[in-house]
Design a protein around this motif. Structure first.
Motif, PDB file in Angstrom:
ATOM      1  N   VAL A  15      42.884  50.788  49.957  1.00 55.69           N
ATOM      2  CA  VAL A  15      42.631  51.062  48.539  1.00 55.69           C
ATOM      3  C   VAL A  15      42.811  49.797  47.737  1.00 55.69           C
ATOM      4  O   VAL A  15      42.001  49.446  46.883  1.00 55.69           O
ATOM      5  CB  VAL A  15      43.590  52.161  48.030  1.00 55.69           C
ATOM      6  CG1 VAL A  15      43.493  52.277  46.527  1.00 55.69           C
ATOM      7  CG2 VAL A  15      43.269  53.477  48.699  1.00 55.69           C
ATOM      8  N   ARG A  41      41.454  57.777  48.076  1.00 51.40           N
ATOM      9  CA  ARG A  41      42.487  58.453  48.856  1.00 51.40           C
ATOM     10  C   ARG A  41      41.947  59.731  49.464  1.00 51.40           C
ATOM     11  O   ARG A  41      42.221  60.064  50.627  1.00 51.40           O
ATOM     12  CB  ARG A  41      43.673  58.794  47.942  1.00 51.40           C
ATOM     13  CG  ARG A  41      44.661  57.694  47.804  1.00 51.40           C
ATOM     14  CD  ARG A  41      45.575  57.599  48.972  1.00 51.40           C
ATOM     15  NE  ARG A  41      46.612  58.609  48.940  1.00 51.40           N
ATOM     16  CZ  ARG A  41      47.457  58.828  49.907  1.00 51.40           C
ATOM     17  NH1 ARG A  41      47.389  58.122  50.993  1.00 51.40           N
ATOM     18  NH2 ARG A  41      48.376  59.776  49.806  1.00 51.40           N
ATOM     19  N   PRO A  94      46.655  52.957  51.767  1.00 47.64           N
ATOM     20  CA  PRO A  94      46.955  52.233  50.513  1.00 47.64           C
ATOM     21  C   PRO A  94      46.490  50.783  50.555  1.00 47.64           C
ATOM     22  O   PRO A  94      45.984  50.260  49.564  1.00 47.64           O
ATOM     23  CB  PRO A  94      48.481  52.319  50.409  1.00 47.64           C
ATOM     24  CG  PRO A  94      48.832  53.533  51.176  1.00 47.64           C
ATOM     25  CD  PRO A  94      47.850  53.655  52.284  1.00 47.64           C
ATOM     26  N   TYR A 118      39.360  56.030  40.575  1.00 43.20           N
ATOM     27  CA  TYR A 118      38.759  55.422  41.755  1.00 43.20           C
ATOM     28  C   TYR A 118      39.704  55.491  42.946  1.00 43.20           C
ATOM     29  O   TYR A 118      39.307  55.788  44.074  1.00 43.20           O
ATOM     30  CB  TYR A 118      38.402  53.959  41.482  1.00 43.20           C
ATOM     31  CG  TYR A 118      37.335  53.775  40.439  1.00 43.20           C
ATOM     32  CD1 TYR A 118      37.198  52.577  39.764  1.00 43.20           C
ATOM     33  CD2 TYR A 118      36.455  54.805  40.121  1.00 43.20           C
ATOM     34  CE1 TYR A 118      36.226  52.393  38.818  1.00 43.20           C
ATOM     35  CE2 TYR A 118      35.483  54.626  39.162  1.00 43.20           C
ATOM     36  CZ  TYR A 118      35.374  53.416  38.503  1.00 43.20           C
ATOM     37  OH  TYR A 118      34.422  53.240  37.557  1.00 43.20           O
ATOM     38  N   GLU A 119      40.982  55.165  42.661  1.00 43.88           N
ATOM     39  CA  GLU A 119      41.937  55.192  43.760  1.00 43.88           C
ATOM     40  C   GLU A 119      42.091  56.593  44.317  1.00 43.88           C
ATOM     41  O   GLU A 119      42.159  56.796  45.537  1.00 43.88           O
ATOM     42  CB  GLU A 119      43.300  54.692  43.286  1.00 43.88           C
ATOM     43  CG  GLU A 119      43.322  53.224  42.904  1.00 43.88           C
ATOM     44  CD  GLU A 119      44.641  52.857  42.303  1.00 43.88           C
ATOM     45  OE1 GLU A 119      44.674  52.491  41.119  1.00 43.88           O
ATOM     46  OE2 GLU A 119      45.669  52.955  42.999  1.00 43.88           O
ATOM     47  N   GLU A 120      42.123  57.558  43.380  1.00 42.31           N
ATOM     48  CA  GLU A 120      42.292  58.933  43.845  1.00 42.31           C
ATOM     49  C   GLU A 120      41.129  59.337  44.736  1.00 42.31           C
ATOM     50  O   GLU A 120      41.317  59.921  45.801  1.00 42.31           O
ATOM     51  CB  GLU A 120      42.418  59.880  42.648  1.00 42.31           C
ATOM     52  CG  GLU A 120      43.783  59.811  41.986  1.00 42.31           C
ATOM     53  CD  GLU A 120      43.745  60.322  40.562  1.00 42.31           C
ATOM     54  OE1 GLU A 120      42.704  60.889  40.165  1.00 42.31           O
ATOM     55  OE2 GLU A 120      44.745  60.140  39.852  1.00 42.31           O
TER      56      GLU A 120
END
Lengths: 296, 303, 467
Positions: free
Chosen positions: A202, A193, A199, A188-190
């Motif tokens: 995120v 991004r 960040p 999900y974070e990727e």
């Protein structure tokens, strides 16, 4: 009509299956009954000692044992006349609330950073902080804390109390949250991004919602600990108008050290209510419920 | 959406998926570190230093504390009560935290997932009340409960005359602490269990797995880290827990004198902060050993 | 990260250095002429009392009488005085810790309430100073000194110098339940003259079912209550003091006599061991006495005033005056008590003391003497009978209460106080442990030997007497 052997076999199989699922049904019901019995026993285990608190605040002659009360609301009236009882609950809300906010916010930030970025000595640092936090709750640590607060002029300040409490609770909070942060999927974070999120964004929109159960746990835990604090508030505060409930609870004794049971029992009921209310609120709203995926 | 089952890895920190970078990571950690540094590390270090002195809060030693080196430690190790307390504390932690609170907390967290909302609310509130109420009140609750003549337990079990706190002090405080602290384990495991993907549980159930198998194959891999975290935390907290004093005052005759009660009875009551701090350091070392033990366990499980 | 850790270490170092530099205690600089002619004065009073909680009466006296009356009196002299009250109302040990921290940093209230037994350790730590050093020679001119008996003055002194003014004191007696005595065939006006008399009464009471004959505190669970309402009066009855001429009582014959007396009680079933071992045993023994289940109880006047008092006591007894009798505590044998007395007792008490770092020593002294004036003390009592430090007030207020008159007139002259030495709590703990050993079955010789070792460890072998 004569049934063929195949039909007979079919019929026999069907009957057998019916009786087997009948057996299953009985077993399932028995299991459910057993389950609820066990649950009731557990509930009783927790409820029975609480009986004293159910009866005593309403008893005209409270004693050290559980008995059916000679009903009266006098204890609560006495409490109302007490100049500090109700303000202390307000102070507790302020102090515990501030502590909870600081702990949740700082611990979430720190846990996220420590979970994502490889910092040398991270584990060792966390463990040693955790161990030190067990020393700092003792009387001996009160001397340096008092001297420090005296130097930075934070004696007789509710903010000072919150700061000290937060400092003591942070290591364990970071410890707990790191587990939850570790368990959130990187995918999900990727993706976020890739879509250009910073960040901090995120963290706010992807990670925190997933780690919500962990945050809720830490929030409740921090609040309960700050709510129950006596020593820090007692040592650092001077003005009785700032005293939290944890300190006022200790004043309901006679000069000889015997408990004023009407006040103590009545106050305990009031004392427990805000925290239980908080738990129910947090539990319903931010939920220890999460069914995969992102809840927005 | 289906969550990919990401098992936590010890080197998970290598995946800086959000591109934090060292600078920002440090910035995130600094607020916590400042608070902790000022209000935790500093007092703790000072306290440890106090253990090397004969510092007292009042008296001559308050005005002119002398450095006594390791003599506080020699006194502690030479005191048979200290050895007694050490053993009792280990029993206490084993019984009430590692076995009691963990099993009870997990059991409740697992069970209330499948009951109606109202029942769940009632059970959780009861468990929580035990945790929230202040220690001074809880002491009265349990003294009324375990009382000799007309205590609630004796009335129910028809065992009037049994003074549980005097006849079975360790058992009493172990049961008491299980009751008192189960809420935290319940909270943590509730949160942890809800992160287990229900789809996997469904699949396991439909394919005929028994509850035990579901627990073993689906649930435990997801909450392994949480179990160890929980056990470590509550072991540390129980080790340093003072509430047995309120129920038994360490008695009868030191039979339930765990280390925090020992420190209070032998040092803090007389204002001997130096001696008390020395024992705190010894406790810290024991806690360190426990923590290292868990760390090894965690590392092994993760590889 | 290294940077962050460095920052942390640097912060710690800086803080430690600064705190070490400023945290050292030592005698503050007292200057009797400080703020002498100030027209605006601010003072604070600190006591272990809080409105609505512990010592509620004292707290209300300060806020509703002392502060308004004193402010008015100051106003009449053209001085604007702002007096504040800092309540606490907690366990004595915690109050003591808080006060120590305040005094250590040379802050805190100007007038502080202290228990008499803390005076020695506070003085040794440099937290308080003799009155004549803080205020000057006017101290000796106070009219109240002649009204306070010398032993009571000694309770607020150390090394022969007065550090504050005592407020009140108390005394210990033997309470007994007259109804139980009647059933056991014992006299309604019981007046034991020796320990043997007490044991005899105990044996008679033993015949009554469900009754604990004697309650003389023992064990460690009751803390200092075991010493004050148990071991120390008994020790005084053998003619020994726990601390005299620089030496502490070790495993002497007198201590063994005390332990043997305990042994006689508990091995013959004349006492209830559960009360001595339970965490709330003292409370339970009080409730039992109020319910008529204890024959004889050794306690202070606190028991009469605040526990079994039919008006507002914790365990009220409706017919207290008729059902409960009291007798002076006898020595081991007539004439064997300290100073050759037939009867003994122990007393404690607290007082108000001056903070040597006060900005207004002269005015603080005025406030202090005002709080110890006859009118103020009578206002503190608020119609209730309690023993104050001043004989003129006692004569006026104690007339209606026979027990307190007895204590004031007969018990106070033969009472003793605990030594104000910093190491006393450890000796007391050793004594409590010795009684606990007896209750759990050890012999007097064994308990005595263990006691000797514990006392030597606490004070150093050279300062303990043994035989």
């Amino acid at each position: 009509m004569n049934l063929t052997s195949a039909q007979t076999r079919e019929a026999a199989k069907a009957t057998a299956k019916a009786s087997r699922s009948g057996d299953h049904l009985v077993v399932a019901v028995l299991r459910r009954v057993l389950f609820y019995t066990l649950l009731s026993l557990v509930a009783a285990f927790f409820a029975l000692p609480l009986l004293w608190l159910v009866f005593t605040p309403f008893d005209r002659h409270p004693g050290l044992s559980v008995k059916l009360p000679d009903f009266t609301l006098d204890s609560f009236r006495l409490l109302q006349q007490n100049p500090y009882a109700l303000t202390s609950l307000k102070n507790s809300v302020l102090i515990a609330g501030a502590t909870m906010l600081m702990v949740v916010v700082f611990a979430a930030l720190a846990a996220y950073a420590l979970s994502r970025v490889r910092i040398p000595g991270r584990d060792a640092l966390l463990y040693s902080l955790l161990l030190l936090s067990s020393i700092v709750t003792g009387t001996a640590a009160m001397v340096p804390i008092f001297l420090l607060m005296f130097q930075i002029n934070l004696i007789d300040s509710r903010t000072g109390v919150s700061l000290v409490l937060a400092g003591g609770l942070l290591p364990a909070a970071i410890f707990i949250l790191k587990d939850f942060m570790d368990a959130t999927p990187r995918s999900y974070e990727e993706s976020a991004r890739v879509f250009g999120a910073s960040p901090l964004q995120v963290l706010r929109h992807v990670v925190l919602p997933i780690a919500r159960p962990g945050l809720a746990t830490v929030a409740v835990w921090a609040m309960v600990n700050a709510w129950g604090d006596f020593l820090v508030a007692f040592i650092l505060l001077r003005d009785p108008e700032k005293s939290p409930a944890g300190v006022v609870m200790y004043t309901f004794y006679t000069e000889g050290g015997q408990a004023n049971l009407p006040l103590i029992s009545a106050f305990s009921l009031l004392y427990a209510t805000p925290v239980v209310a908080l738990y129910l609120f947090v539990s319903r709203r931010y939920g220890f419920r999460f069914y995969g995926g992102i809840k927005s | 959406m289906r969550a990919r089952s990401a098992l936590p890895r010890a080197d998970a920190g290598l995946t800086d998926a959000a591109g934090l970078g060292h600078a920002r990571a440090t910035a995130f950690v600094v607020p916590a570190l400042l608070l902790v540094g000022a209000f935790l590390v500093f007092p703790a270090m000072w306290t440890l230093y106090l253990g090397l002195t004969d510092y007292r809060l009042t008296g001559i030693a308050a005005a002119h504390p002398q450095f006594v080196g390791l003599s506080n430690y020699a006194t502690a190790f030479g005191d048979p009560q200290f050895r007694n307390s050490r053993w009792l504390t280990i029993l206490f932690v084993l019984g009430s935290a590692i076995i009691g609170q963990t099993c009870m907390g997990f059991g409740i967290a697992w069970s209330v997932r499948s009951v109606p909302r109202l029942v769940r609310g009632v059970v959780e509130t009861l468990v929580l009340l035990a945790w929230i109420l202040p220690s001074s009140v809880v002491a009265y609750l349990w003294i009324a409960y375990l009382g000799r003549g007309d205590g609630t337990l004796n009335t129910i079990l028809q065992t009037q005359g049994t003074d549980w706190l005097l006849a079975h002090p360790m058992l009493s405080i172990i049961v008491f602490n299980t009751w008192r602290g189960a809420a935290f384990s319940m909270l943590l495991f509730s949160a942890a269990l809800n992160a287990v993907p229900p789809s996997q549980l469904e699949t396991a159930r439909l394919s005929g797995a028994s509850t035990l198998q579901q627990l073993r194959d689906v649930v435990f891999p997801h909450i392994r880290g949480h179990i160890l975290t929980n056990t470590l935390l509550i072991s540390l907290w129980t080790f340093n827990d003072f509430s047995p004093y309120l129920l038994t005052a360490g008695g009868p005759n030191h039979a339930s004198e765990t280390l925090p009660v020992y420190i209070y009875n032998s040092a803090l009551n007389a204002g001997q902060l130096g001696y008390g701090s020395a024992i705190s350091l010894i406790m810290l070392v024991v806690n360190l050993v426990i923590a290292l033990f868990y760390l090894r366990l965690l590392k092994e499980r993760r590889t | 990260m290294r940077l962050a850790r460095f920052a942390v270490v640097a912060t710690i170092a800086a803080l430690s250095l600064s705190a070490a530099a400023c945290g050292s205690s030592g005698s503050g600089s007292s200057d009797p002429s400080r703020g002498a002619d100030a027209k605006e004065v601010s003072l604070t009073i600190a006591a272990n009392a809080v409105g609505g909680g512990k010592n509620d009466q004292e707290a209300r006296w300060v806020t509703e009488y002392v502060i308004p009356t004193f402010t008015k009196a100051m106003k009449a002299k053209g001085v604007t005085a702002t007096v504040k009250f800092q309540p606490s109302g907690v366990d004595d040990e915690k109050y003591k810790a808080k006060l120590s921290l305040d005094l250590k940093t040379r802050s805190g209230a100007d007038v502080v309430a202290l228990d008499g037994i803390w005076v020695g350790e506070f003085a040794q730590a440099g937290y308080i100073q003799p009155l004549d050093q803080v205020v000057g020679p006017t101290v000796a001119q106070w009219e109240g000194w002649s009204q306070i008996p010398k032993p009571v003055q000694a309770n607020a002194s150390f090394g022969g110098k007065a550090y504050g003014l005592p407020t009140g004191t108390d005394g210990r007696v033997l309470y007994y339940n007259k109804k139980l005595f009647a059933r056991a065939g014992l006299p309604a006006e019981w007046a034991p003259k020796s320990w043997a008399d007490i044991l005899e009464a105990g044996r008679a009471l033993k015949k009554l079912p469900g009754v604990a004959p004697l309650q003389i505190n023992a064990g460690t669970a009751m803390g200092e209550a075991t010493a004050m309402q148990g071991a120390l009066p008994l020790l005084a009855g053998t003619g020994a003091q726990i601390y005299a001429d620089g030496t502490w009582q070790g495993n002497t014959q007198q201590v063994r006599d005390v332990l043997t007396f305990y042994r006689d009680i508990y091995s013959a079933g004349l006492g209830e061991p559960a009360f001595q071992q339970a965490a709330k045993g003292r409370d339970e023994s009080f409730a039992a006495f109020a319910a008529g289940k204890v024959g004889v109880l050794l306690e202070g006047d606190y028991f009469w005033r605040s526990v079994i008092n039919p008006k507002g006591g914790v365990n009220p007894m409706t017919n207290r005056n008729a059902d409960v009798g009291y007798a002076m505590i006898p020595a081991q044998k007539p004439g064997s008590g300290i100073r050759g007395q037939d009867f003994v007792s122990m007393s404690g008490g607290s007082g108000y003391f001056l903070n040597p770092n006060t900005k207004f020593p002269a005015q603080a002294w005025e406030l202090l003497t005002f709080m110890s004036s006859p009118d103020a003390l009578k206002a503190l009592l608020n119609g209730e009978a309690r023993i104050t430090a001043r004989t003129d007030v006692n004569k006026q207020v104690l007339g209606g209460d026979p027990l307190l008159s007895l204590i004031s007139a007969k018990v106070l002259p033969l009472t003793a106080y605990r030594p104000g030495e910093g190491v006393y709590p450890q000796v007391s703990a050793a004594l409590q442990q010795a009684t606990a050993d007896i209750v759990s079955g050890k012999s007097a010789a064994e308990a005595g030997a263990a006691y000797q070792k514990a006392v030597e460890k606490a004070v150093g072998a050279g300062k303990v007497s043994a035989s």
